[in-house]
Design a protein around this motif. Sequence first.
Motif, PDB file in Angstrom:
ATOM      1  N   GLU A 151      58.017  29.532 -51.061  1.00 27.66           N
ATOM      2  CA  GLU A 151      57.085  29.949 -50.014  1.00 27.66           C
ATOM      3  C   GLU A 151      56.517  31.326 -50.369  1.00 27.66           C
ATOM      4  N   THR A 152      55.224  31.524 -50.145  1.00 24.83           N
ATOM      5  CA  THR A 152      54.656  32.857 -50.349  1.00 24.83           C
ATOM      6  C   THR A 152      54.013  33.311 -49.048  1.00 24.83           C
ATOM      7  N   SER A 153      54.137  34.615 -48.727  1.00 22.76           N
ATOM      8  CA  SER A 153      53.638  35.061 -47.428  1.00 22.76           C
ATOM      9  C   SER A 153      52.191  35.501 -47.497  1.00 22.76           C
ATOM     10  N   SER A 154      51.668  35.725 -48.679  1.00 28.98           N
ATOM     11  CA  SER A 154      50.230  35.955 -48.804  1.00 28.98           C
ATOM     12  C   SER A 154      49.828  35.549 -50.207  1.00 28.98           C
ATOM     13  N   ILE A 157      50.096  45.539 -51.724  1.00 26.15           N
ATOM     14  CA  ILE A 157      50.981  46.706 -51.634  1.00 26.15           C
ATOM     15  C   ILE A 157      52.175  46.389 -50.725  1.00 26.15           C
ATOM     16  N   THR A 158      51.888  45.732 -49.607  1.00 22.08           N
ATOM     17  CA  THR A 158      52.970  45.350 -48.692  1.00 22.08           C
ATOM     18  C   THR A 158      53.960  44.440 -49.409  1.00 22.08           C
ATOM     19  N   GLN A 159      53.412  43.510 -50.172  1.00 19.94           N
ATOM     20  CA  GLN A 159      54.243  42.560 -50.926  1.00 19.94           C
ATOM     21  C   GLN A 159      55.158  43.323 -51.902  1.00 19.94           C
ATOM     22  N   LEU A 160      54.573  44.274 -52.638  1.00 22.51           N
ATOM     23  CA  LEU A 160      55.362  45.049 -53.606  1.00 22.51           C
ATOM     24  C   LEU A 160      56.450  45.858 -52.896  1.00 22.51           C
ATOM     25  N   ILE A 161      56.066  46.507 -51.800  1.00 23.66           N
ATOM     26  CA  ILE A 161      57.028  47.325 -51.067  1.00 23.66           C
ATOM     27  C   ILE A 161      58.150  46.453 -50.505  1.00 23.66           C
ATOM     28  N   GLY A 162      57.787  45.243 -50.134  1.00 24.21           N
ATOM     29  CA  GLY A 162      58.769  44.340 -49.546  1.00 24.21           C
ATOM     30  C   GLY A 162      59.754  43.784 -50.551  1.00 24.21           C
ATOM     31  N   LYS A 163      59.330  43.623 -51.812  1.00 27.50           N
ATOM     32  CA  LYS A 163      60.223  42.892 -52.705  1.00 27.50           C
ATOM     33  C   LYS A 163      60.688  43.648 -53.944  1.00 27.50           C
ATOM     34  N   THR A 164      60.178  44.842 -54.177  1.00 28.64           N
ATOM     35  CA  THR A 164      60.612  45.554 -55.375  1.00 28.64           C
ATOM     36  C   THR A 164      61.993  46.165 -55.145  1.00 28.64           C
ATOM     37  N   GLU A 194      43.375  31.814 -38.741  1.00 31.45           N
ATOM     38  CA  GLU A 194      42.360  32.768 -39.208  1.00 31.45           C
ATOM     39  C   GLU A 194      42.692  34.181 -38.746  1.00 31.45           C
ATOM     40  N   ALA A 195      43.117  34.283 -37.475  1.00 29.56           N
ATOM     41  CA  ALA A 195      43.397  35.610 -36.922  1.00 29.56           C
ATOM     42  C   ALA A 195      44.650  36.219 -37.565  1.00 29.56           C
ATOM     43  N   ALA A 196      45.581  35.364 -37.961  1.00 29.75           N
ATOM     44  CA  ALA A 196      46.843  35.857 -38.523  1.00 29.75           C
ATOM     45  C   ALA A 196      46.627  36.526 -39.870  1.00 29.75           C
ATOM     46  N   ALA A 197      45.723  35.942 -40.670  1.00 34.84           N
ATOM     47  CA  ALA A 197      45.447  36.441 -42.023  1.00 34.84           C
ATOM     48  C   ALA A 197      46.755  36.855 -42.701  1.00 34.84           C
ATOM     49  N   ASN A 198      46.843  38.107 -43.155  1.00 35.19           N
ATOM     50  CA  ASN A 198      48.066  38.513 -43.836  1.00 35.19           C
ATOM     51  C   ASN A 198      49.028  39.285 -42.945  1.00 35.19           C
ATOM     52  N   THR A 199      48.698  39.382 -41.655  1.00 31.95           N
ATOM     53  CA  THR A 199      49.520  40.270 -40.834  1.00 31.95           C
ATOM     54  C   THR A 199      50.545  39.534 -39.979  1.00 31.95           C
ATOM     55  N   LEU A 253      60.278  38.878 -46.468  1.00 32.85           N
ATOM     56  CA  LEU A 253      61.176  39.922 -46.956  1.00 32.85           C
ATOM     57  C   LEU A 253      61.106  40.050 -48.476  1.00 32.85           C
ATOM     58  N   GLY A 254      60.266  39.226 -49.092  1.00 33.32           N
ATOM     59  CA  GLY A 254      60.129  39.285 -50.550  1.00 33.32           C
ATOM     60  C   GLY A 254      61.268  38.613 -51.281  1.00 33.32           C
ATOM     61  N   LEU A 255      61.949  37.669 -50.626  1.00 33.40           N
ATOM     62  CA  LEU A 255      63.096  37.018 -51.261  1.00 33.40           C
ATOM     63  C   LEU A 255      62.768  35.660 -51.862  1.00 33.40           C
ATOM     64  N   SER A 256      61.489  35.294 -51.847  1.00 36.97           N
ATOM     65  CA  SER A 256      61.135  34.014 -52.458  1.00 36.97           C
ATOM     66  C   SER A 256      61.398  34.069 -53.956  1.00 36.97           C
ATOM     67  N   ARG A 257      61.558  32.891 -54.536  1.00 33.00           N
ATOM     68  CA  ARG A 257      61.809  32.833 -55.974  1.00 33.00           C
ATOM     69  C   ARG A 257      60.487  32.789 -56.727  1.00 33.00           C
TER      70      ARG A 257
END
Lengths: 665, 78
Positions: free
Chosen positions: A452-455, A507-514, A241-246, A297-301
Amino acid sequence: MNIARAQCAASALTPEARGDAFRKKGQVEQAIEAYLEGVAAPPSAALCLKLARCYEQMANYAEACRWALSIVDAGDDFTSWQAGWTSFQRNAQKARRPAVRSVKVALLGSYTTTQLGPMLCLAAGKLGIHIDLYESRYGQYQQDILDHKSALYAFNPNIVLLAVHEGDLHLPEYSQRPEEDVRQEVSRWTGLWQMVTERSRARIVQHNFALPCEVPTGHLATRLSGSRYMMTQAVNTRLGEAAANTVSLVDCERLSALIGKQRWCDPRYWNVSKQAVALEALPLLGRHTAAVIASDLGLSRKCLVLDLDNTLWGGVIAEDGLAGIKLGQGPDGEAFVAFQEYLLKLKRKGVILTVCSKNNHADAIQPFETHPEMRLKLQDIALFIANWESKPDNIRTIAKTLQIGLDALVFVDDNPVEREIVRKFLPEVDVIPLPEDPSYYLRTLADYLLLETSSLTAEDTERTDQYRARAQIMELEVAAGSIEDFYRSLRMQAIVVPFDASQLPRITQLIGKTNQFNLTTRRHGMAQLEAFVLDKSYVHLALRLRDRYTDHGLVSVMIARQQGDILDIDTWLMSCRVIGRTVETTMLEQLCRRAAQLGCTSLRGTYIPTQKNAMAADAYAKHGFERVGDNEGSEVWTYDLTTKGLIVNAFVKPVDSWELADGAS
Amino acid sequence: MELHDRLEEVFRQVFDNETLTLTNEMTAPDIEGWDSVAHINLMFGIEQAFGVRFKGNELAEMKNIGELKQFLIGKGAS
């Protein structure tokens, strides 16, 4: 035809044994040839290692590296992995092998992690990630984090990996006040997280706690909230719960159950050298940890390419007919249904489903439309290709139509020949080695870790719908006359707003994988973005796009910093889903408006070329910017607002909330 | 394959040395890289290759090749 084959006919030796014989005689080239003949999919670890050694002898270091990494797919055998890592390390320096991504990982452990490091690096190497590893001294994770002058912070990691184990939890065997004890233990960990976040730019990845299989209170433990057994579970839950998306968690509790808890921890190795996770389990742990890092790192398929006959149902639809295919009835029929249901669940978490089948289109869609046991429907499939072209050609079409890279695709086909062809001609595409028995299709796919998805964001759950709309638009594009007519026909609207907390994960996801439309490819993490939001000198814009077909969600991000009367673009990127829709012009339009409000007279932009962002190279020139110079390999462009005026996009209407009046027509 | 050869194979893999040859008298200092970490990896590799289990104590103490072979023979390996 050649010596190797001739000898094969003469003797009954296996290709591997012939390879061994050649090597003994020093005939390395012939040995390689014989070994390659013996390669199955996936090849055995021993064969991979032999090939790595042969290629090393031939000074072909790139191939040596490739075969050393192939050991990862050959099974979770620690000793082979260890040897593979030694071989890889030795050859990688000489090969100067380009990694997809390089990342600095600080491995902080509560037990001996000397053996985990290589496992993690090898598994990450297989995913194209080069890990620069820092390892804390034995059990020193807290000291490293608490001391702001520690070697950990000097290392400046991108990722802090907390490899910790249940024995390290500060919990009594039995507590009179479990709530309080759990709260304290959880805040010990979240406190460490916070400290790392404050003192470094690192993202945290933590192993959660595997429950031991020896429980003094036995089955009673499950009824006692004060038992260490139950408190450990509570700690896992609260940390989640504490980890959430961070913070990312690696679910060691599940992994230990998967391999078997008695194998996960071997008391002999704990007693001899403080291995809290048995060597036998380390490749598994390394693979899963690497997958979580890859996902961060946004490298998931993103997308599965599915075959039909004997993959989604048993039998061949064109021959057996609707009534003849196995689906729903009998053991195989049940297995195919279970597999389809699992695919649907993947779709709901954001994986795009496509079909690529050698069939007549009319035959292929029939089960989707009328078979009562089909779980997948046509609307679940973003792109449906059934024809008699080759699979590699069709897969290229899928990537092109959906505007995603081949390295976002995963191929699922029961036919080993098709799999081999795709492996050979499209090495960027991952291939699932489906077993013969459909009962194990689901499990084999579940063991593939790069989905795997990080969020999980709202956009993820609607992704197939968006991509399906995109495929329809590609068809419309052909039908429409001029490109301007096409843009107008889409009736695009955009909501552009400053970042807010609820959007930050996306936004973090986009910045990480675009990678493609990304002018500077600066991978700001969540903490950095939060800092931008608080800093008044930063302008930040998030754009949502909607057209007559679909809500594309949050697809473009811009961050700029005011420096006197210049507004300097730090980050400008756009999801490849909406490339070719003039969204970039709208982003500049909005930036011009903010610049005017702030009293800025010019915009400054930077383009940092990478291997993947060539498509964004003309973004500034196209909008009237002038190139004013270069700076360490990056181009600097400016736009004078006083002489050129505001940039405007006639094709996308900026709105505060969606206008739906005629949107559906 | 003979026990000696199989054992040698494990050593070669663990110490990443294809020309390594074993003699019964060899101990840890005779082999480059045979430190405490490599020792654990080696014991594990032998357990896997021969399908045997050392006792906790034996894991720490087994450092002579001849002794190792005797142990493996005692466990029924050939």
